[in-house]
Design a protein around this motif. Structure first.
Motif, PDB file in Angstrom:
ATOM      1  N   TYR A  73       9.708   3.424  -4.727  1.00 12.93           N
ATOM      2  CA  TYR A  73      10.679   2.881  -3.778  1.00 12.93           C
ATOM      3  C   TYR A  73      11.116   1.495  -4.204  1.00 12.93           C
ATOM      4  O   TYR A  73      10.476   0.867  -5.057  1.00 12.93           O
ATOM      5  CB  TYR A  73      10.151   2.871  -2.337  1.00 12.93           C
ATOM      6  CG  TYR A  73       8.820   2.172  -2.093  1.00 12.93           C
ATOM      7  CD1 TYR A  73       7.636   2.889  -2.034  1.00 12.93           C
ATOM      8  CD2 TYR A  73       8.765   0.792  -1.876  1.00 12.93           C
ATOM      9  CE1 TYR A  73       6.418   2.251  -1.790  1.00 12.93           C
ATOM     10  CE2 TYR A  73       7.553   0.147  -1.618  1.00 12.93           C
ATOM     11  CZ  TYR A  73       6.380   0.890  -1.586  1.00 12.93           C
ATOM     12  OH  TYR A  73       5.184   0.260  -1.341  1.00 12.93           O
ATOM     13  N   ARG A 179      10.565   5.298   3.218  1.00 14.06           N
ATOM     14  CA  ARG A 179      11.041   4.047   3.813  1.00 14.06           C
ATOM     15  C   ARG A 179      12.528   3.905   3.553  1.00 14.06           C
ATOM     16  O   ARG A 179      13.084   4.632   2.711  1.00 14.06           O
ATOM     17  CB  ARG A 179      10.335   2.850   3.146  1.00 14.06           C
ATOM     18  CG  ARG A 179       8.848   2.980   3.050  1.00 14.06           C
ATOM     19  CD  ARG A 179       8.366   2.748   1.617  1.00 14.06           C
ATOM     20  NE  ARG A 179       6.968   3.188   1.488  1.00 14.06           N
ATOM     21  CZ  ARG A 179       5.927   2.432   1.781  1.00 14.06           C
ATOM     22  NH1 ARG A 179       6.103   1.189   2.148  1.00 14.06           N
ATOM     23  NH2 ARG A 179       4.702   2.917   1.695  1.00 14.06           N
ATOM     24  N   ASN A 249       9.191  -1.834   4.149  1.00 12.87           N
ATOM     25  CA  ASN A 249       8.178  -1.727   5.195  1.00 12.87           C
ATOM     26  C   ASN A 249       8.758  -1.144   6.476  1.00 12.87           C
ATOM     27  O   ASN A 249       8.197  -1.322   7.550  1.00 12.87           O
ATOM     28  CB  ASN A 249       7.560  -3.104   5.476  1.00 12.87           C
ATOM     29  CG  ASN A 249       6.714  -3.592   4.315  1.00 12.87           C
ATOM     30  OD1 ASN A 249       6.218  -2.786   3.526  1.00 12.87           O
ATOM     31  ND2 ASN A 249       6.559  -4.888   4.202  1.00 12.87           N
ATOM     32  N   ASP A 258       2.596  -1.133   7.765  1.00 14.90           N
ATOM     33  CA  ASP A 258       2.249  -2.326   6.983  1.00 14.90           C
ATOM     34  C   ASP A 258       1.871  -3.504   7.866  1.00 14.90           C
ATOM     35  O   ASP A 258       2.693  -4.340   8.226  1.00 14.90           O
ATOM     36  CB  ASP A 258       3.361  -2.704   6.001  1.00 14.90           C
ATOM     37  CG  ASP A 258       3.049  -2.128   4.630  1.00 14.90           C
ATOM     38  OD1 ASP A 258       2.177  -1.241   4.559  1.00 14.90           O
ATOM     39  OD2 ASP A 258       3.654  -2.562   3.638  1.00 14.90           O
TER      40      ASP A 258
HETATM   41 MG    MG Z   1       4.693  -2.483   2.084  1.00 19.31          MG
END
Ligand code: MG
Ligand code: AMP
Length: 487
Positions: A73, A179, A249, A258
């Motif tokens: 990512y 994410r 995050n 996170d």
């Molecule tokens: Mg992270």
């Protein structure tokens, strides 16, 4: 130790991840096992705490059916784009279905170097691991969507963070680890096919109803926007400050993820920041809705090629989806704060009533949690003394009069109303000074404070005598002013 793995992410093309096993550690010791979570997942706590189970939780053995991998990512960190982040110290072992068929990722965090580690050592240490354990379980008890921690183990190896610390690994359980940054990773490389595959994956896994929509990718974007708006509204309702709302995050599944420098606010102040690296207050308590919207705009941008072949139309479409955020957020926020005030029916001037209270709280630096809890006592009409957190000097007299007049417009008995309000206003939150003290002792080997705090946080709603010490705001010398990522 058997897991019924069914690994959908591992079936995605090779450029979505790097396949590798966790790096074994010297002398694993089980520090904490989340037995209720194990049972909920259909896993046997006894097997997990056996030597074979421990070997899995420490990354020393790869269980049958696992397909360990590090996810790729990217992400915007404090507004700056980093094209390649990825799991630098985490390994996704695989996915399991719980007894009701819900799918969960099982991930080891702190499990050694990966192709995404950059300069990092791939490891974690006990303090942040226990912190994630404690705070994510507290969030769960507060009814806020969150990843959870199944287990914490020490590795028997030191980790260097300014000084030598005990190395540790946590087992994270999540509805998914995609994410916003996962979409950005492929978008930034111009890999449209991967963006589409990822979107299809997320739709299949999290948002199957989007597939039936007239425009599935727009429906997906709308859903993620709505979920994130609801999540941040919930954070604000309990005084939570995530601390590092980078796009890597922010989970597409809408869970809090996170727990680095996160913290809870004691005295109400929308500018509150704890993270040692957030110098400009980008991720301050009151900025979180704006930041979430900014992050979602990064997602929308990554999805542009899927929204419309005509890029002008795609941009308009993305803009419309992002423009819906403030209203969705406001709706969720009002719902939460109405409940906190004991209001059942919406009225036009509710937002004004809420703002007026929060303004007073900011002026008087009232304790956020205890202030709202005091309103519960006022609503019950029994224990006036508990209104002390709202100031005895009359700072709230006018506001309370106005609130009572508003309550009088609704039919509910005081005790019913107070009972409802107590479900919307926790008596305890993981106060920073309590968390820090519990972790410091635990890292030194004394878990009494950690266990006591964990127990109290497991039921934050009902007044109980053992809760009292944990409801007190910090004394001036106890105040925690700064929190750290702990990476
Ligand atoms: Mg992270
Ligand atoms: P975080 O701040 O924990 O969200 O991490 C941001 C990025 O840094 C992610 O790509 C992590 O995998 C990576 N990272 C954080 N800590 C470490 C570490 N100790 N070793 C390797 N990579 C790390």
């Amino acid at each position: 130790m058997t897991f019924a793995f069914d690994n959908s992410y591992a079936r995605l093309p090779e450029r979505f991840h790097a396949r590798l096993s966790p790096v074994p550690v010297a002398r694993p010791t089980l520090v904490r096992l989340n037995r209720p979570l194990a049972r909920r997942l259909g896993l046997d706590p006894e097997a997990l705490s056996s030597p074979e189970g421990l070997a899995v939780l420490a990354g020393n053995a790869v269980p049958h059916g696992a397909e360990p991998l590090a996810m790729a990512y990217a992400g915007h960190q404090f507004g700056n784009f980093v094209a390649r982040l990825g799991d630098g110290r985490a390994i996704l072992l695989g996915e399991i279905l719980d007894p009701s068929g819900e799918r969960f990722d099982i991930q080891l965090k702190g499990s050694g170097r990966t192709p995404f580690s950059r300069a990092g050592d791939g490891r974690a240490w006990l303090g942040p691991v226990l912190r994630e354990y404690l705070v994510s379980e507290a969030m769960r008890a507060l009814g806020i969507p969150t990843t959870r921690v199944l287990a914490a183990v020490t590795t028997g190896e030191p980790v260097y963070r300014e000084t030598s610390r005990p190395g540790a690994i946590l087992t994270r359980v999540a509805r998914g680890h995609v994410r916003i940054g996962t979409f950005e990773y492929f978008s930034a490389r111009g890999d449209r096919e991967a963006v589409r595959e990822l979107a299809d994956y997320v739709i299949a896994r999290h948002d199957p109803e989007a597939r039936a929509a007239e425009r599935p990718y727009r429906a997906l974007l709308d859903t993620v926007v709505a979920r994130q708006a609801d999540l941040v509204a919930r954070w604000l309702g309990v005084g939570f400050i995530h601390g590092v709302m980078n796009t890597d995050n922010m989970s597409i599944a809408g869970e809090t993820i996170d727990y680095g420098p996160c913290a809870f606010m004691d005295a109400y102040d929308p500018g509150t920041v704890f993270s040692s690296i957030d110098h400009r207050g980008r991720y301050a308590y009151g900025n979180q809705p704006r930041v979430a919207q900014w992050n979602l705009a990064r997602l929308a941008q990554s999805l542009l090629p899927l929204l419309d072949e005509d890029q002008d139309k795609a941009i308009q479409d993305a803009q419309a989806a992002i423009d819906a955020f403030p209203q969705r957020f406001e709706q969720a926020y009002l719902g939460i704060f109405r409940a906190k005030l004991g209001l059942l029916e919406p009225r036009a001037d509710d937002a004004d009533l809420i703002d007026a209270l929060l303004e007073r709280m900011a002026e008087t630096r009232a304790d956020f949690t205890n202030g709202f809890r005091a309103l519960c006592a006022l609503a019950a009409g029994t224990d006036e003394a508990r209104s002390a957190p709202l100031g005895e000097d009359g700072a709230f007299t006018d506001w309370i009069r106005r609130w009572r007049a508003r309550l009088a417009q609704e039919a509910a008995t005081p005790s019913e109303r107070a009972a409802r309000m107590r479900r919307a206003n926790p008596a305890v939150i993981p106060r920073n000074h309590r968390v820090e003290a519990a972790l410091e002792a635990a890292v030194a080997g004394d878990f009494r404070g950690f266990d006591a705090l964990e127990r109290v946080l497991a039921n934050p709603w009902d007044d109980r005598p053992d809760m009292d010490p944990y409801t007190r705001p910090p004394e001036p010398h106890e105040i925690v002013r700064e929190t750290f990522c702990g990476t």
